[in-house]
Design a protein around this motif. Structure first.
Motif, PDB file in Angstrom:
ATOM      1  N   ARG A  72      60.818 128.686  52.021  1.00  0.00           N
ATOM      2  CA  ARG A  72      60.491 127.264  51.864  1.00  0.00           C
ATOM      3  C   ARG A  72      59.334 127.142  50.888  1.00  0.00           C
ATOM      4  O   ARG A  72      58.165 127.096  51.272  1.00  0.00           O
ATOM      5  CB  ARG A  72      60.127 126.657  53.208  1.00  0.00           C
ATOM      6  CG  ARG A  72      61.355 126.512  54.084  1.00  0.00           C
ATOM      7  CD  ARG A  72      61.189 125.373  55.041  1.00  0.00           C
ATOM      8  NE  ARG A  72      62.456 125.101  55.659  1.00  0.00           N
ATOM      9  CZ  ARG A  72      62.687 125.194  56.959  1.00  0.00           C
ATOM     10  NH1 ARG A  72      61.720 125.523  57.781  1.00  0.00           N
ATOM     11  NH2 ARG A  72      63.874 124.927  57.430  1.00  0.00           N
ATOM     12  N   SER A  98      58.808 128.046  60.183  1.00  0.00           N
ATOM     13  CA  SER A  98      59.105 127.092  61.253  1.00  0.00           C
ATOM     14  C   SER A  98      58.891 125.634  60.828  1.00  0.00           C
ATOM     15  O   SER A  98      59.042 124.733  61.660  1.00  0.00           O
ATOM     16  CB  SER A  98      58.232 127.401  62.476  1.00  0.00           C
ATOM     17  OG  SER A  98      56.868 127.264  62.139  1.00  0.00           O
ATOM     18  N   LYS A 100      59.188 121.920  59.757  1.00  0.00           N
ATOM     19  CA  LYS A 100      60.221 120.901  59.930  1.00  0.00           C
ATOM     20  C   LYS A 100      59.692 119.593  59.362  1.00  0.00           C
ATOM     21  O   LYS A 100      58.484 119.335  59.395  1.00  0.00           O
ATOM     22  CB  LYS A 100      60.538 120.712  61.414  1.00  0.00           C
ATOM     23  CG  LYS A 100      61.260 121.888  62.049  1.00  0.00           C
ATOM     24  CD  LYS A 100      61.605 121.567  63.488  1.00  0.00           C
ATOM     25  CE  LYS A 100      62.434 122.603  64.171  1.00  0.00           C
ATOM     26  NZ  LYS A 100      62.164 123.961  63.994  1.00  0.00           N
ATOM     27  N   LYS A 101      60.594 118.773  58.877  1.00  0.00           N
ATOM     28  CA  LYS A 101      60.180 117.471  58.361  1.00  0.00           C
ATOM     29  C   LYS A 101      59.793 116.554  59.519  1.00  0.00           C
ATOM     30  O   LYS A 101      60.295 116.701  60.636  1.00  0.00           O
ATOM     31  CB  LYS A 101      61.313 116.840  57.557  1.00  0.00           C
ATOM     32  CG  LYS A 101      61.584 117.565  56.250  1.00  0.00           C
ATOM     33  CD  LYS A 101      62.628 116.852  55.434  1.00  0.00           C
ATOM     34  CE  LYS A 101      62.822 117.551  54.102  1.00  0.00           C
ATOM     35  NZ  LYS A 101      63.801 116.855  53.258  1.00  0.00           N
ATOM     36  N   TRP A 107      57.790 116.607  54.523  1.00  0.00           N
ATOM     37  CA  TRP A 107      57.164 117.857  54.946  1.00  0.00           C
ATOM     38  C   TRP A 107      55.741 117.566  55.369  1.00  0.00           C
ATOM     39  O   TRP A 107      55.067 116.718  54.795  1.00  0.00           O
ATOM     40  CB  TRP A 107      57.185 118.883  53.804  1.00  0.00           C
ATOM     41  CG  TRP A 107      58.576 119.295  53.453  1.00  0.00           C
ATOM     42  CD1 TRP A 107      59.280 118.957  52.330  1.00  0.00           C
ATOM     43  CD2 TRP A 107      59.456 120.104  54.237  1.00  0.00           C
ATOM     44  NE1 TRP A 107      60.535 119.501  52.369  1.00  0.00           N
ATOM     45  CE2 TRP A 107      60.673 120.221  53.526  1.00  0.00           C
ATOM     46  CE3 TRP A 107      59.345 120.744  55.470  1.00  0.00           C
ATOM     47  CZ2 TRP A 107      61.762 120.953  54.010  1.00  0.00           C
ATOM     48  CZ3 TRP A 107      60.430 121.482  55.940  1.00  0.00           C
ATOM     49  CH2 TRP A 107      61.621 121.575  55.221  1.00  0.00           C
ATOM     50  N   ASP A 111      52.107 122.482  57.987  1.00  0.00           N
ATOM     51  CA  ASP A 111      52.990 123.633  57.822  1.00  0.00           C
ATOM     52  C   ASP A 111      52.782 124.373  56.498  1.00  0.00           C
ATOM     53  O   ASP A 111      53.470 125.352  56.220  1.00  0.00           O
ATOM     54  CB  ASP A 111      54.457 123.184  57.925  1.00  0.00           C
ATOM     55  CG  ASP A 111      54.793 122.654  59.306  1.00  0.00           C
ATOM     56  OD1 ASP A 111      54.289 123.213  60.299  1.00  0.00           O
ATOM     57  OD2 ASP A 111      55.550 121.666  59.398  1.00  0.00           O
TER      58      ASP A 111
END
Length: 195
Positions: A72, A98, A100-101, A107, A111
């Motif tokens: 990512r 891990s 997640k949106k 985003w 993260d």
């Protein structure tokens, strides 16, 4: 209201305002090859030079070599960071596996494990100033600035209290030892072009 409620309300207001700005910007005839982001409520449009893109591409390739093609990692994708109206589009942002949106389909800065910015003359002050502070407040563990004008990289680690406690400067041509960081790699800079 508690302090936490105040902060949530302020974050929601910032997000709504950023959404409005980005919606307007998407409707504008932004010239091809320009990048747009909002730093501290100010809109910045900068042309992407070939030197800029070549450095970004080399960093992204190093991340893909290390983590695989499904890593990512993004370039020029909006991520909202702490502070007043900070809708940044980092040159390179690596997110955790891990990640997640959020409910809005964005985003989350929580993260982000690594950010790299390649400075442009017109917006260098943002990368060294408000963006560096916002990344530190967001506790992004690793922030790298590549400076093709001076031919060096700045590595910022260990965010604490709204700043980074460790800064290392490495000239182009020397390796960036990032093996003890979230990216766990050595980034070669001998082929980073200069302006």
């Amino acid at each position: 209201m508690t302090v936490l409620d105040d902060r949530i309300e302020m974050a929601d207001a910032n997000t709504k305002r950023l959404d409005e700005w980005f919606e307007r910007l998407e409707r504008m005839p932004v010239p091809e090859g320009f990048r747009v982001e909002i730093v501290g409520g100010n809109v910045h449009m900068t042309p992407q030079r070939d030197t800029h893109w070549l450095i970004i591409r080399r960093i992204v390739r190093a991340l893909e070599d290390r983590f695989g093609r499904d890593v990512r990692v993004f370039s020029d994708v909006r991520i909202d960071f702490p502070g007043h109206e900070n809708g940044f589009c980092p040159d390179v942002a690596k997110l955790s596996d891990s990640a997640k949106k959020d409910d809005e389909g964005r985003w989350r800065h929580e993260d982000v494990e690594f950010v790299a910015e390649v400075i442009s003359e017109g917006t260098a002050a943002n990368d060294y100033g408000p963006k560096k502070r916002a990344y530190a407040v967001a506790e992004v563990p690793l922030y790298v600035i590549a400076d093709p004008y001076r031919g060096r990289c700045h590595i910022f680690r260990h965010p604490k209290g709204g700043d980074y406690s460790t800064e290392t400067t490495v000239p182009f041509g020397d390796d960036l030892d990032l093996t003890d960081t979230a990216v766990g790699l050595t980034l070669t800079t001998d082929d980073f072009p200069r302006d």
